[in-house]
Write a protein that holds these residues in place. Structure first.
Motif, PDB file in Angstrom:
ATOM      1  N   ARG A  31       9.326  11.296  -5.701  1.00  0.00           N
ATOM      2  CA  ARG A  31       7.935  11.461  -6.128  1.00  0.00           C
ATOM      3  C   ARG A  31       7.725  11.044  -7.575  1.00  0.00           C
ATOM      4  O   ARG A  31       6.642  10.599  -7.950  1.00  0.00           O
ATOM      5  N   SER A  32       8.776  11.192  -8.375  1.00  0.00           N
ATOM      6  CA  SER A  32       8.646  10.819  -9.792  1.00  0.00           C
ATOM      7  C   SER A  32       8.731   9.314  -9.992  1.00  0.00           C
ATOM      8  O   SER A  32       8.414   8.819 -11.079  1.00  0.00           O
ATOM      9  N   THR A  73      14.446   3.239  -4.574  1.00  0.00           N
ATOM     10  CA  THR A  73      13.019   2.935  -4.565  1.00  0.00           C
ATOM     11  C   THR A  73      12.760   1.505  -4.100  1.00  0.00           C
ATOM     12  O   THR A  73      11.834   1.250  -3.317  1.00  0.00           O
ATOM     13  N   CYS A 118       7.778   6.784  -7.318  1.00  0.00           N
ATOM     14  CA  CYS A 118       6.953   5.932  -6.464  1.00  0.00           C
ATOM     15  C   CYS A 118       5.679   6.674  -6.069  1.00  0.00           C
ATOM     16  O   CYS A 118       5.603   7.900  -6.177  1.00  0.00           O
ATOM     17  N   GLY A 119       4.702   5.927  -5.619  1.00  0.00           N
ATOM     18  CA  GLY A 119       3.425   6.517  -5.260  1.00  0.00           C
ATOM     19  C   GLY A 119       3.239   6.724  -3.783  1.00  0.00           C
ATOM     20  O   GLY A 119       2.104   6.825  -3.306  1.00  0.00           O
ATOM     21  N   HIS A 120       4.328   6.797  -3.038  1.00  0.00           N
ATOM     22  CA  HIS A 120       4.228   6.981  -1.592  1.00  0.00           C
ATOM     23  C   HIS A 120       4.045   8.459  -1.237  1.00  0.00           C
ATOM     24  O   HIS A 120       4.406   9.351  -2.018  1.00  0.00           O
ATOM     25  N   GLN A 121       3.506   8.715  -0.051  1.00  0.00           N
ATOM     26  CA  GLN A 121       3.377  10.076   0.456  1.00  0.00           C
ATOM     27  C   GLN A 121       4.727  10.493   1.032  1.00  0.00           C
ATOM     28  O   GLN A 121       5.238   9.857   1.957  1.00  0.00           O
ATOM     29  N   ARG A 169       0.849  -1.187   0.000  1.00  0.00           N
ATOM     30  CA  ARG A 169       0.000   0.000   0.000  1.00  0.00           C
ATOM     31  C   ARG A 169       0.886   1.239   0.000  1.00  0.00           C
ATOM     32  O   ARG A 169       2.027   1.190   0.483  1.00  0.00           O
ATOM     33  N   PRO A 170       0.381   2.346  -0.533  1.00  0.00           N
ATOM     34  CA  PRO A 170       1.168   3.581  -0.453  1.00  0.00           C
ATOM     35  C   PRO A 170       1.552   3.869   0.998  1.00  0.00           C
ATOM     36  O   PRO A 170       0.715   3.821   1.892  1.00  0.00           O
ATOM     37  N   ARG A 193       4.114   6.117   3.989  1.00  0.00           N
ATOM     38  CA  ARG A 193       4.492   7.482   4.360  1.00  0.00           C
ATOM     39  C   ARG A 193       6.005   7.517   4.564  1.00  0.00           C
ATOM     40  O   ARG A 193       6.548   6.755   5.370  1.00  0.00           O
TER      41      ARG A 193
END
Length: 465
Positions: A172-173, A264, A175-178, A150-151, A153
């Motif tokens: 940020r470019s 990543t 991976c989809g994590h916060q 799951r995404p 933090r």
């Protein structure tokens, strides 16, 4: 011994050299030269860690990792890839195949041992959690490992904000994590009460070793980072700090520039393990709650109530004086079950439980200890206060109606309550005996309340001690 390590390497010289180094560090070392032998030995040995060197002749390293992970008893054993060349492509390939960490040649023995200690420390802590989780612990963690990532933090902590922001932009470019960037040494959450990160990335540029270790110690001690993973990024000239950071609790340390793909993968692995441990921790909390909470009413159960009562009898509370023990029993409850069914009976039990729980003080305990029997314990209460509280509970329950299927009008139920008064005792043995006496006296008082027509309160006539 510090743990059991299985070395898998097709080259005998490599196995021997590594075994000498690890045995000198007091590890229990075992060896395998082929993939088939490694799987068999791992099944029988249950190693704490596996090191994969030169690929065996019968399968690739990726196939061997998959074969080990496929076994529930080996699914979470740390696997370290020993690479003959230190290239970005080789590191990414090993991490992509499922390795937990990487050691490159020529081996820096101090860093290698620190990495192994870190992985073993995390693995043994996980084993303790699995042991406490119960008989289905292996399946539980295996399920968590199989859950799609799951995404998560990620909080980047940089000594220089510009570098932290630059890394945030790069990640940020990819991976989809916060991802959040903050200054190292300051608050590690964006707002008070905000959830902590799954992974803290501590960027430590060329700086004084003492300050770098201070930042790591502060982060490790922070309550918000208690369950988080910590990844430290060091420049090449900070290599001598790597072992110390790992021994201080870092989950991973990267020395020198790391390709975005490698970074990543490493972050994804840390987030996966954090989410897996969170899943297991939730199972543990649920198990602990189930052990002390009645599943129907949400009240405490006998297993929790008896130690609580014994603690009062031993004087393990802040109140002074005595305490009251009440046994409350629903009147004519069998008639409700017989006439309206057990579903209606369950609704009545929950209805009465809510009235009892909301009708006492915050310091009081209410527990369901039998089918329709409840225990109320009032720390610091005297006889007059206990009598008033019991009378009020009887009145509230008798006046509150409950709608039940099959009856056009609200149904009214009543309870009978027996009360006994207790005092703290000087020894554990006397406290245990006193609890038994109190429960017996409260039960006798309850029986007398039933005999007097029900829906009433009776106090025990015998002294408290």
């Amino acid at each position: 011994m510090s743990g059991k390590i299985l070395i898998v390497d097709a080259v005998a010289t490599n196995r021997i050299v590594l075994k000498v180094k690890l045995s000198a560090a007091h590890f229990d070392v075992h060896q395998a030269s082929s993939g088939g032998a490694a799987v068999t030995l791992a099944r029988d040995l249950h190693p704490d860690l596996v090191i994969l060197g030169a690929a065996p002749c019968d399968m690739t390293c990726a196939d061997l990792i998959a074969a080990l992970r496929a076994r529930p008893d080996l699914a979470v054993v740390p696997i370290v890839a020993l690479l003959s060349e230190d290239t970005s492509a080789a590191r990414v390939e090993a991490l992509g195949a499922g390795a937990d960490d990487i050691i490159t040649q020529p081996i820096d023995e101090r860093i290698m041992l620190a990495r192994l200690r870190s992985l073993l420390r995390q693995h043994l802590a996980l084993q303790d959690m699995r042991l406490n989780a119960g008989t289905d612990r292996a399946a539980g963690f295996g399920e968590a490992q199989a859950i799609p990532l799951r995404p998560g933090r990620i909080t980047i902590l940089g000594v220089q904000m510009a570098e932290a922001m630059a890394l945030r932009t790069r990640l940020r470019s990819a991976c989809g994590h916060q991802i959040t960037a903050l200054l190292a040494g300051g608050p590690i959450t964006t707002a008070p009460g905000a959830p902590g990160a799954d992974v803290f990335v501590l960027m430590l540029p060329a700086m004084a070793e003492e300050r770098a270790l201070e930042l790591m110690a502060e982060l490790r001690a922070s309550p918000e980072a208690r369950h988080g993973r910590i990844m430290c990024l060091l420049p090449c000239e900070g290599r001598n700090l790597a072992a110390s950071l790992l021994d201080m609790g870092a989950s991973d340390v990267i020395v020198g520039p790391a390709e975005l793909s490698e970074l990543t993968l490493r972050l994804g692995r840390q987030i996966q393990r954090k989410q897996s441990v969170d899943h297991l921790r939730t199972r543990l909390h649920d198990g602990l709650r189930a052990a002390m909470i009645d599943p129907l009413t949400g009240l405490y159960n006998r297993r929790f109530a008896m130690p609580f009562l014994k603690g009062l009898a031993m004087g393990q509370n802040d109140t002074t004086g005595g305490f009251a023990v009440m046994l409350a029993d629903l009147d004519h409850f069998k008639q409700i079950n017989d006439q309206l069914g057990h579903a209606a009976g369950d609704r009545v039990l929950c209805h009465v439980a809510d009235l009892l729980g909301n009708g006492v003080r915050e310091v009081d305990l209410v527990a369901r200890i039998g089918g329709e029997e409840f225990l109320i314990v009032m720390p610091g209460a005297d006889g007059a206060e206990a009598r008033r509280a019991a009378d009020e509970l009887c009145r509230r329950i008798g006046e509150a109606g409950i709608a039940l299927r099959g009856r056009p009008e609200p149904t009214h139920v009543t309870v009978s309550i027996g009360v006994a008064m207790g005092q703290a005792q000087p020894t554990e043995r006397r406290a245990s005996e006193h609890v038994e006496t109190l429960l017996d006296e409260a039960d006798r008082a309850l029986y007398r309340a039933k005999a007097r027509g029900r829906n009433t309160v009776t106090l025990s006539a015998r002294p408290a001690a």
